[in-house]
Scaffold this motif. Structure first.
Motif, mmCIF file in Angstrom:
data_model
loop_
_atom_site.group_PDB
_atom_site.id
_atom_site.type_symbol
_atom_site.label_atom_id
_atom_site.label_comp_id
_atom_site.label_asym_id
_atom_site.label_seq_id
_atom_site.Cartn_x
_atom_site.Cartn_y
_atom_site.Cartn_z
ATOM 1 N N ALA A 53 0.692 -1.313 -0.143
ATOM 2 C CA ALA A 53 -0.009 0.366 0.061
ATOM 3 C C ALA A 53 0.874 1.172 0.339
ATOM 4 C CB ALA A 53 -0.915 0.059 1.317
ATOM 5 N N ARG A 54 0.500 2.196 -0.843
ATOM 6 C CA ARG A 54 0.608 3.292 -0.440
ATOM 7 C C ARG A 54 -0.065 4.664 0.215
ATOM 8 N NH1 ARG A 54 3.430 2.499 -6.502
ATOM 9 N NH2 ARG A 54 4.368 1.042 -6.127
ATOM 10 N N PRO A 55 0.520 5.921 -0.015
ATOM 11 C CA PRO A 55 -0.274 6.694 1.059
ATOM 12 C C PRO A 55 -1.458 6.461 -0.509
ATOM 13 C CG PRO A 55 2.409 7.141 1.370
ATOM 14 C CD PRO A 55 1.250 5.720 0.342
ATOM 15 N N MET A 56 -2.497 7.565 0.068
ATOM 16 C CA MET A 56 -3.173 8.202 -0.479
ATOM 17 C C MET A 56 -3.623 9.569 -0.182
ATOM 18 S SD MET A 56 -6.355 6.283 1.564
ATOM 19 C CE MET A 56 -7.549 6.812 1.219
ATOM 20 N N LYS A 57 -4.703 10.281 -0.626
ATOM 21 C CA LYS A 57 -4.858 11.700 0.058
ATOM 22 C C LYS A 57 -6.077 11.550 0.227
ATOM 23 C CE LYS A 57 -3.991 16.769 -0.780
ATOM 24 N NZ LYS A 57 -3.232 17.786 -1.543
ATOM 25 N N ASP A 110 -10.976 10.554 -2.804
ATOM 26 C CA ASP A 110 -9.784 9.470 -2.278
ATOM 27 C C ASP A 110 -8.786 9.917 -3.403
ATOM 28 O OD1 ASP A 110 -10.834 9.532 0.271
ATOM 29 O OD2 ASP A 110 -11.236 7.740 0.496
ATOM 30 N N GLN A 111 -8.271 10.484 -3.470
ATOM 31 C CA GLN A 111 -6.399 10.175 -4.378
ATOM 32 C C GLN A 111 -5.792 9.057 -4.045
ATOM 33 O OE1 GLN A 111 -6.479 11.833 -8.288
ATOM 34 N NE2 GLN A 111 -4.906 9.951 -7.822
ATOM 35 N N PHE A 112 -5.465 7.807 -5.222
ATOM 36 C CA PHE A 112 -4.638 6.528 -4.793
ATOM 37 C C PHE A 112 -3.121 7.218 -5.988
ATOM 38 C CE2 PHE A 112 -8.603 5.337 -3.191
ATOM 39 C CZ PHE A 112 -8.356 4.872 -1.665
ATOM 40 N N ASP A 113 -2.635 5.956 -5.428
ATOM 41 C CA ASP A 113 -1.635 5.837 -6.797
ATOM 42 C C ASP A 113 -1.429 5.768 -8.058
ATOM 43 O OD1 ASP A 113 0.642 4.587 -8.572
ATOM 44 O OD2 ASP A 113 1.950 3.790 -6.357
ATOM 45 N N ALA A 114 -1.360 6.526 -9.007
ATOM 46 C CA ALA A 114 -1.431 6.429 -10.393
ATOM 47 C C ALA A 114 -1.548 5.618 -11.024
ATOM 48 C CB ALA A 114 -1.628 7.751 -11.111
ATOM 49 N N ASP A 115 -0.736 3.965 -10.853
ATOM 50 C CA ASP A 115 -0.660 2.787 -11.241
ATOM 51 C C ASP A 115 -1.713 2.103 -11.131
ATOM 52 O OD1 ASP A 115 1.256 3.017 -13.583
ATOM 53 O OD2 ASP A 115 2.942 2.801 -12.698
#
Length: 338
Positions: free
Chosen positions: A12-16, A322-327
């Protein structure tokens, strides 16, 4: 029973979270991420649009390794908008909360995960399963769309019995988009193979129990929402001219919702006399509205093109996203406690 990774935030990576309205409560949810190489996938799809539909391709199937970006994740997001758990898996599509667990559709099996994603067990696995997509509850068990074999199965609550099945290739859908005849091939163990999308005659990707006599389904290739008679298997189109439809659901207020994916539109309404009667729709700026649902007077919209999950009201006002990793390549959201 198979344990998940010790690290609850594996992969998992940070989300905004972007809040556009004040004093709203947003639900916690699980989200399935099909793959983590969306940039590469988009480049491949662009190439296909230029060169035309690719030819049929069959490969041996093997789950990607945990660190392979072609592999999937399932994540849990809390009500504050933080990723609090995740697990890697070979292929994750549909999600369905059942009691205190969550079912997940994979390539050749349905898994039953603990809600914290620490462990899972196999709920059921059939030789006919291939590239499973949605899971929806029925009075008898679970309805699953097997996109790779153009089939739908209703599985009993204990996962041990097929209650009902339907194969598109036995009911008039016998050719793939290249015009090649395809048989049902019921004797094959399809779990061992990968078939590209263009080998499928319908690419049925969501199915929903409408009543005791009828199952609704979306056919990706034909661009239709249709009704399937459970007794005869006969298919009746309900809505046509859709662009890659997905995500059939019952809403919390007893309406039908689905995504006209390529137009970025989610529809909500009723079905009567083989007609869909629209009550309202919502549009977002995307060519890929992968999933949608209407719960607690709020739209939940999965924008797979931009790796976003939107929350909106009936007046089409975006309340938050919620914005996640673009990939990350999204499939489906499952609300927790809804």
């Amino acid at each position: 029973m198979d344990p998940g990774p010790d690290d609850l935030l594996y992969g998992a990576r940070p989300m905004k979270r972007i809040m556009l309205a004040k004093e709203i409560d947003l639900p916690p949810y699980h989200l399935s991420i099909v793959a983590r190489n969306l940039t590469d996938r988009k480049a491949q799809w662009a190439k296909e649009r230029e060169s035309g539909i690719p030819g049929p391709e069959t490969k041996r199937w093997k789950d990607p390794a945990p660190d392979d970006p072609r592999g999937s994740l399932i994540i849990r997001v809390d009500s504050a908008g933080a990723v609090v758990a995740s697990t890697s898996c070979g292929l994750a599509h549909g999600l369905l909360p059942v009691d205190d667990r969550v079912l997940s559709a994979h390539h050749g099996e349905i898994r039953s995960y603990s809600t914290d994603l620490r462990e899972y067990r196999t709920f059921t696995s059939l030789a006919a399963f291939n590239d499973l997509h949605t899971l929806r509850k029925t009075p008898n068990g679970v309805l699953v769309a097997s996109s790779g074999t153009d089939s739908i199965f209703e599985i009993a609550d204990d996962g041990r019995k097929i209650v009902w099945s339907w194969w598109a290739r036995e009911h008039g859908f016998t050719t793939d988009p290249n015009g090649v005849e395809r048989g049902p091939e019921k004797s094959t163990d399809h779990r061992n193979f990968f078939y590209n999308t263009w080998q499928r005659t319908t690419h049925v990707n969501s199915a929903l129990m409408f009543d005791s006599r009828t199952v609704l389904a979306t056919f990706f290739h034909q661009g239709i929402l249709c009704a399937i008679d459970r007794a005869s298997g006969r298919v009746t189109p309900i809505v046509s001219d859709l662009r890659r439809p997905h995500a059939l659901r019952w809403s919390a207020d007893g309406k039908i919702t689905f995504a006209d994916t390529g137009r970025g539109v989610a529809h909500r309404g009723t079905i009567s006399g083989n007609r869909f009667i629209k009550e309202n729709s919502i549009f977002i700026e995307t060519n890929w509205l992968q999933d949608c649902q209407y719960v607690n007077s709020m739209w939940i919209l999965v924008d797979a093109e931009h790796a976003r999950l939107y929350f909106a009201d009936l007046e089409q006002n975006i309340l938050a996203y919620d914005q996640f990793d673009a990939d990350w390549d999204f499939f489906e959201v499952s609300l927790i406690g809804a």
